[in-house]
Design an enzyme around this catalytic site. Structure first.
Site, mmCIF file in Angstrom:
data_model
loop_
_atom_site.group_PDB
_atom_site.id
_atom_site.type_symbol
_atom_site.label_atom_id
_atom_site.label_comp_id
_atom_site.label_asym_id
_atom_site.label_seq_id
_atom_site.Cartn_x
_atom_site.Cartn_y
_atom_site.Cartn_z
ATOM 1 N N GLU A 23 0.836 -1.210 0.000
ATOM 2 C CA GLU A 23 0.000 0.000 0.000
ATOM 3 C C GLU A 23 0.874 1.264 0.000
ATOM 4 O O GLU A 23 2.085 1.192 0.236
ATOM 5 C CB GLU A 23 -0.926 0.006 1.219
ATOM 6 C CG GLU A 23 -0.181 -0.034 2.543
ATOM 7 C CD GLU A 23 -0.866 0.753 3.650
ATOM 8 O OE1 GLU A 23 -1.359 1.872 3.401
ATOM 9 O OE2 GLU A 23 -0.869 0.254 4.786
ATOM 10 N N LYS A 83 -5.160 10.852 0.758
ATOM 11 C CA LYS A 83 -5.362 9.490 1.277
ATOM 12 C C LYS A 83 -6.591 8.901 0.558
ATOM 13 O O LYS A 83 -7.674 9.460 0.638
ATOM 14 C CB LYS A 83 -5.593 9.586 2.789
ATOM 15 C CG LYS A 83 -5.912 8.274 3.469
ATOM 16 C CD LYS A 83 -6.130 8.485 4.967
ATOM 17 C CE LYS A 83 -6.834 7.312 5.588
ATOM 18 N NZ LYS A 83 -7.194 7.547 6.997
ATOM 19 N N ASP A 135 -17.435 5.203 12.879
ATOM 20 C CA ASP A 135 -16.144 5.244 12.190
ATOM 21 C C ASP A 135 -15.621 3.818 12.038
ATOM 22 O O ASP A 135 -14.991 3.264 12.936
ATOM 23 C CB ASP A 135 -15.155 6.127 12.951
ATOM 24 C CG ASP A 135 -13.886 6.368 12.141
ATOM 25 O OD1 ASP A 135 -13.702 5.686 11.100
ATOM 26 O OD2 ASP A 135 -13.084 7.224 12.538
ATOM 27 N N ASP A 139 -11.469 -0.490 4.964
ATOM 28 C CA ASP A 139 -10.627 -1.692 4.838
ATOM 29 C C ASP A 139 -11.452 -2.962 5.070
ATOM 30 O O ASP A 139 -11.271 -3.962 4.376
ATOM 31 C CB ASP A 139 -9.485 -1.680 5.878
ATOM 32 C CG ASP A 139 -8.460 -0.589 5.629
ATOM 33 O OD1 ASP A 139 -8.582 0.137 4.617
ATOM 34 O OD2 ASP A 139 -7.535 -0.456 6.458
ATOM 35 N N LYS A 156 -3.701 -1.760 15.472
ATOM 36 C CA LYS A 156 -3.344 -0.933 16.634
ATOM 37 C C LYS A 156 -4.526 -0.807 17.555
ATOM 38 O O LYS A 156 -5.663 -0.740 17.107
ATOM 39 C CB LYS A 156 -2.985 0.475 16.163
ATOM 40 C CG LYS A 156 -1.636 0.599 15.588
ATOM 41 C CD LYS A 156 -1.160 2.048 15.723
ATOM 42 C CE LYS A 156 0.246 2.161 15.197
ATOM 43 N NZ LYS A 156 0.297 2.335 13.746
HETATM 44 N N1 PSU Z 1 -2.827 1.558 10.701
HETATM 45 C C1 PSU Z 1 -1.510 1.654 10.909
HETATM 46 N N2 PSU Z 1 -0.733 2.304 9.978
HETATM 47 C C2 PSU Z 1 -1.267 2.839 8.837
HETATM 48 C C3 PSU Z 1 -2.685 2.707 8.627
HETATM 49 C C4 PSU Z 1 -3.405 2.065 9.569
HETATM 50 O O1 PSU Z 1 -1.029 1.173 11.913
HETATM 51 O O2 PSU Z 1 -0.523 3.431 8.027
HETATM 52 C C5 PSU Z 1 -3.288 3.263 7.359
HETATM 53 C C6 PSU Z 1 -3.552 2.123 6.339
HETATM 54 O O3 PSU Z 1 -3.322 2.613 5.037
HETATM 55 C C7 PSU Z 1 -5.031 1.837 6.528
HETATM 56 C C8 PSU Z 1 -5.566 3.216 6.825
HETATM 57 O O4 PSU Z 1 -5.661 1.244 5.412
HETATM 58 O O5 PSU Z 1 -4.570 3.821 7.645
HETATM 59 C C9 PSU Z 1 -6.908 3.163 7.511
HETATM 60 O O6 PSU Z 1 -7.436 4.449 7.599
HETATM 61 P P1 PSU Z 1 -8.951 4.679 8.118
HETATM 62 O O7 PSU Z 1 -8.927 4.315 9.573
HETATM 63 O O8 PSU Z 1 -9.206 6.133 7.875
HETATM 64 O O9 PSU Z 1 -9.805 3.773 7.301
HETATM 65 MN MN MN Z 2 -12.605 6.188 9.290
#
Ligand code: PSU
Ligand code: MN
Length: 307
Positions: A23, A83, A135, A139, A156
């Site tokens: 990614e 993003k 939220d 993914d 995380k």
């Molecule tokens: N978690 C991590 N490092 C990251 C991400 C998530 O520990 O870099 C990034 C990944 O690209 C993941 C995205 O797909 O954040 C998820 O963002 P959101 O929570 O906005 O869907």
């Molecule tokens: Mn989100």
């Protein structure tokens, strides 16, 4: 839509199929410069060392690219980059902007071009208090939709890991623990949660993925690969930093797609960079395992041509 696939990746896809997708949000939003460029390049060389071909996915000047050159990586590491998850493709393509694809955006493109294995650091999930804020990372939806094997170090605990597991169960996505029955939580090898099933070898994982795919069942699998022991951080220490970063996010009214990048960079600052080394170690570890799975899968798919 035109997707520009590098010659190397195109050839690999036509012949042996040993390809690992990477990614690019991790480069544009997940890690600071210049660590991001170092990580992007090292990930690619680790996959090559293992005998597979890396395919980093991103949008450069409005063009979706699979397999990037050094100049593309520099753009992602340094410039203004959007993003990108599913809802952002149309905008970034039509406005000819640069886009770092999240896990969801990368799965979407990988599936389109026929790449089955994908390495990342951590996947997105259901955020804490997600039952109120709604939220939930895209993914999880893309995992439910496409046949891709995503290797990560768990998620995380900025997320609600319990709700994330429940959501994945509803969507029919299994989390396979690599040599562990406990769900790893990124910086830490453990969490209070269990994975769906434990497997011991890349070959077993590839065989499971193949079985799911050929049944056929729609959707991917998550492989949870614990951070190497040498770099694991104490979970109570990291937990206190995570709590602090969540409080800060609330104070600053951070919401939506800004949430994850904000929490990641705040944790990095609070740990004074200690978490950065851990982050690098775990993502390298995932690239290595993903390459091994891709190679096993290529054998199983009988796509390997005798050399
Ligand atoms: N978690 C991590 N490092 C990251 C991400 C998530 O520990 O870099 C990034 C990944 O690209 C993941 C995205 O797909 O954040 C998820 O963002 P959101 O929570 O906005 O869907
Ligand atoms: Mn989100």
């Amino acid at each position: 839509m035109h997707i520009k696939i590098s010659e190397e990746v195109k050839k690999a896809l036509k012949t042996h199929q040993k390809v690992v997708a990477l990614e690019s949000t991790i480069i544009s939003h997940g890690l600071p410069y210049p660590d991001n460029i170092e990580v992007a390049k090292t990930l690619e060389s680790i996959i090559r060392e293992e005998g597979a071909i890396p395919a980093t996915i991103a949008i450069i000047n409005g063009e979706i690219k699979v397999g990037l050159d050094e100049h593309d990586l520099e753009i992602l590491a340094k410039e203004d980059v959007v993003k990108v998850s599913k809802r952002d493709f149309g905008y970034v393509i039509s406005q000819k902007k640069h886009g770092g694809t999240t896990v969801s955006g990368t799965i979407l493109v990988a599936a389109r071009v026929g790449i089955q294995v994908f390495a990342t650091g951590g996947i997105g999930g259901v955020h804490r208090y997600g039952e109120n804020t709604m939220d939930i990372s895209r993914d999880l939806e893309e995992l439910a939709e496409h046949s891709v094997c995503v290797v990560c170090a768990g998620a995380k605990s900025i997320l609600d890991l319990g709700l994330t597991l429940e959501y994945l169960e509803t969507k029919g996505v299994e989390i396979i623990g690599y040599q562990t029955e406990v769900l790893p939580s990124f910086y830490s090898r453990t969490s209070p949660f269990q994975v769906t099933h434990r497997l011991e070898t890349p070959q077993e994982i590839a065989t499971l993925f193949h079985a799911k795919k050929t049944f056929p069942l729609k959707g991917g699998i998550v492989v949870a690969n614990p951070i190497p022991e040498s770099h694991a951080m104490a979970s109570d220490v990291i937990e206190s930093y995570i709590e602090q970063s969540l409080i800060l996010a609330k104070e600053k009214n951070i919401t939506g797609k800004e949430t994850t990048p904000f929490l990641l960079s705040t944790i990095k600052d609070l740990t004074k960079g200690e978490s950065l080394e851990a982050n690098k170690a775990l993502v390298y570890n995932n690239a290595r395992l993903a390459a091994k799975i891709a190679i096993e899968l290529a054998y199983i798919d009988k796509k390997i041509i005798a050399f």
